[in-house]
Design a protein around this motif. Structure first.
Motif, PDB file in Angstrom:
ATOM      1  N   TYR A  40     -29.110   4.965   0.775  1.00  0.00           N
ATOM      2  CA  TYR A  40     -28.908   6.408   0.943  1.00  0.00           C
ATOM      3  C   TYR A  40     -27.430   6.767   0.806  1.00  0.00           C
ATOM      4  N   ALA A  41     -26.561   5.966   1.416  1.00  0.00           N
ATOM      5  CA  ALA A  41     -25.123   6.229   1.341  1.00  0.00           C
ATOM      6  C   ALA A  41     -24.622   6.100  -0.093  1.00  0.00           C
ATOM      7  N   PHE A  42     -25.090   5.093  -0.816  1.00  0.00           N
ATOM      8  CA  PHE A  42     -24.680   4.912  -2.203  1.00  0.00           C
ATOM      9  C   PHE A  42     -25.141   6.085  -3.069  1.00  0.00           C
ATOM     10  N   LEU A  43     -26.387   6.512  -2.905  1.00  0.00           N
ATOM     11  CA  LEU A  43     -26.906   7.629  -3.701  1.00  0.00           C
ATOM     12  C   LEU A  43     -26.218   8.941  -3.336  1.00  0.00           C
ATOM     13  N   ALA A  44     -25.873   9.111  -2.058  1.00  0.00           N
ATOM     14  CA  ALA A  44     -25.130  10.308  -1.652  1.00  0.00           C
ATOM     15  C   ALA A  44     -23.745  10.308  -2.291  1.00  0.00           C
ATOM     16  N   ALA A  45     -23.091   9.143  -2.320  1.00  0.00           N
ATOM     17  CA  ALA A  45     -21.784   9.040  -2.960  1.00  0.00           C
ATOM     18  C   ALA A  45     -21.886   9.283  -4.469  1.00  0.00           C
ATOM     19  N   LEU A  46     -22.947   8.793  -5.082  1.00  0.00           N
ATOM     20  CA  LEU A  46     -23.159   9.027  -6.512  1.00  0.00           C
ATOM     21  C   LEU A  46     -23.369  10.517  -6.792  1.00  0.00           C
ATOM     22  N   SER A  47     -24.132  11.173  -5.933  1.00  0.00           N
ATOM     23  CA  SER A  47     -24.338  12.615  -6.077  1.00  0.00           C
ATOM     24  C   SER A  47     -23.018  13.372  -5.941  1.00  0.00           C
ATOM     25  N   LEU A  48     -22.217  12.968  -4.983  1.00  0.00           N
ATOM     26  CA  LEU A  48     -20.909  13.591  -4.799  1.00  0.00           C
ATOM     27  C   LEU A  48     -20.034  13.385  -6.027  1.00  0.00           C
ATOM     28  N   PHE A  49     -20.048  12.179  -6.590  1.00  0.00           N
ATOM     29  CA  PHE A  49     -19.244  11.921  -7.785  1.00  0.00           C
ATOM     30  C   PHE A  49     -19.736  12.741  -8.973  1.00  0.00           C
ATOM     31  N   THR A  74     -28.885  15.886  -5.713  1.00  0.00           N
ATOM     32  CA  THR A  74     -29.108  14.977  -4.590  1.00  0.00           C
ATOM     33  C   THR A  74     -30.594  14.743  -4.374  1.00  0.00           C
ATOM     34  N   GLY A  75     -31.402  15.789  -4.525  1.00  0.00           N
ATOM     35  CA  GLY A  75     -32.849  15.633  -4.406  1.00  0.00           C
ATOM     36  C   GLY A  75     -33.423  14.731  -5.480  1.00  0.00           C
ATOM     37  N   ILE A  76     -32.924  14.858  -6.689  1.00  0.00           N
ATOM     38  CA  ILE A  76     -33.386  13.985  -7.778  1.00  0.00           C
ATOM     39  C   ILE A  76     -33.043  12.531  -7.486  1.00  0.00           C
ATOM     40  N   LEU A  77     -31.817  12.297  -7.037  1.00  0.00           N
ATOM     41  CA  LEU A  77     -31.384  10.921  -6.773  1.00  0.00           C
ATOM     42  C   LEU A  77     -32.120  10.304  -5.582  1.00  0.00           C
ATOM     43  N   GLY A 134     -35.127  11.282  -4.531  1.00  0.00           N
ATOM     44  CA  GLY A 134     -36.563  11.299  -4.753  1.00  0.00           C
ATOM     45  C   GLY A 134     -37.314  12.409  -4.049  1.00  0.00           C
ATOM     46  N   ASP A 135     -36.633  13.473  -3.625  1.00  0.00           N
ATOM     47  CA  ASP A 135     -37.297  14.593  -2.955  1.00  0.00           C
ATOM     48  C   ASP A 135     -36.712  15.897  -3.482  1.00  0.00           C
ATOM     49  N   ILE A 136     -37.130  16.273  -4.673  1.00  0.00           N
ATOM     50  CA  ILE A 136     -36.566  17.439  -5.352  1.00  0.00           C
ATOM     51  C   ILE A 136     -36.832  18.746  -4.603  1.00  0.00           C
ATOM     52  N   PRO A 137     -38.061  19.007  -4.102  1.00  0.00           N
ATOM     53  CA  PRO A 137     -38.286  20.294  -3.413  1.00  0.00           C
ATOM     54  C   PRO A 137     -37.385  20.499  -2.194  1.00  0.00           C
ATOM     55  N   THR A 138     -37.152  19.450  -1.431  1.00  0.00           N
ATOM     56  CA  THR A 138     -36.270  19.579  -0.266  1.00  0.00           C
ATOM     57  C   THR A 138     -34.828  19.805  -0.703  1.00  0.00           C
ATOM     58  N   GLY A 139     -34.397  19.111  -1.742  1.00  0.00           N
ATOM     59  CA  GLY A 139     -33.041  19.302  -2.248  1.00  0.00           C
ATOM     60  C   GLY A 139     -32.805  20.718  -2.740  1.00  0.00           C
ATOM     61  N   VAL A 140     -33.768  21.267  -3.473  1.00  0.00           N
ATOM     62  CA  VAL A 140     -33.628  22.635  -3.981  1.00  0.00           C
ATOM     63  C   VAL A 140     -33.694  23.638  -2.837  1.00  0.00           C
ATOM     64  N   ALA A 141     -34.555  23.405  -1.846  1.00  0.00           N
ATOM     65  CA  ALA A 141     -34.660  24.320  -0.703  1.00  0.00           C
ATOM     66  C   ALA A 141     -33.371  24.357   0.100  1.00  0.00           C
ATOM     67  N   ILE A 142     -32.802  23.193   0.364  1.00  0.00           N
ATOM     68  CA  ILE A 142     -31.537  23.155   1.107  1.00  0.00           C
ATOM     69  C   ILE A 142     -30.415  23.741   0.262  1.00  0.00           C
ATOM     70  N   CYS A 191     -25.353  17.333   4.318  1.00  0.00           N
ATOM     71  CA  CYS A 191     -26.402  18.159   4.912  1.00  0.00           C
ATOM     72  C   CYS A 191     -27.767  17.733   4.407  1.00  0.00           C
ATOM     73  N   TYR A 192     -27.871  17.467   3.118  1.00  0.00           N
ATOM     74  CA  TYR A 192     -29.146  17.045   2.563  1.00  0.00           C
ATOM     75  C   TYR A 192     -29.525  15.660   3.081  1.00  0.00           C
ATOM     76  N   VAL A 193     -28.580  14.749   3.087  1.00  0.00           N
ATOM     77  CA  VAL A 193     -28.879  13.383   3.543  1.00  0.00           C
ATOM     78  C   VAL A 193     -29.266  13.394   5.005  1.00  0.00           C
ATOM     79  N   GLY A 194     -28.625  14.222   5.810  1.00  0.00           N
ATOM     80  CA  GLY A 194     -28.970  14.324   7.224  1.00  0.00           C
ATOM     81  C   GLY A 194     -30.376  14.831   7.448  1.00  0.00           C
TER      82      GLY A 194
END
Length: 87
Positions: free
Chosen positions: A6-15, A39-42, A44-52, A81-84
């Motif tokens: 999760y931390a790696f994917l969050a960092a990738l999203s940030l980059f 972040t939702g794509i990375l 694996g939860d696109i609806p939550t990512g778009v909602a947030i 916020c999304y990762v949390g």
């Protein structure tokens, strides 16, 4: 998925969102809606990512500064916020 993944994917999203804006020019990829979707794509939860992202976009629209003043690194806050919520 482990917490490390999760931390790696969050960092990738940030980059992708923050670094991509600097690498390819001002393309508005740092907007909360786009950051949430990426972040939702990375993760694996696109609806939550778009909602947030949409919820944070409404706050962002009221906080856009005109002129030289600006908000600090807001993209990192969107990803965290999304990762949390996702964990």
């Amino acid at each position: 998925m482990s917490v490390t993944m999760y931390a790696f994917l969050a960092a990738l999203s940030l980059f992708i969102c923050y670094g991509g804006n600097w690498l390819i020019g001002q393309c508005m990829i740092e907007r909360p809606l786009v950051v949430g979707a990426v972040t939702g794509i990375l993760l694996g939860d696109i609806p939550t990512g778009v909602a947030i992202g949409a919820a944070l976009e409404t706050i962002y629209m009221g906080a856009v500064n005109i002129g030289g003043a600006g908000i600090g690194n807001r993209i990192g806050r969107y990803v965290l916020c999304y990762v949390g919520v996702g964990i």
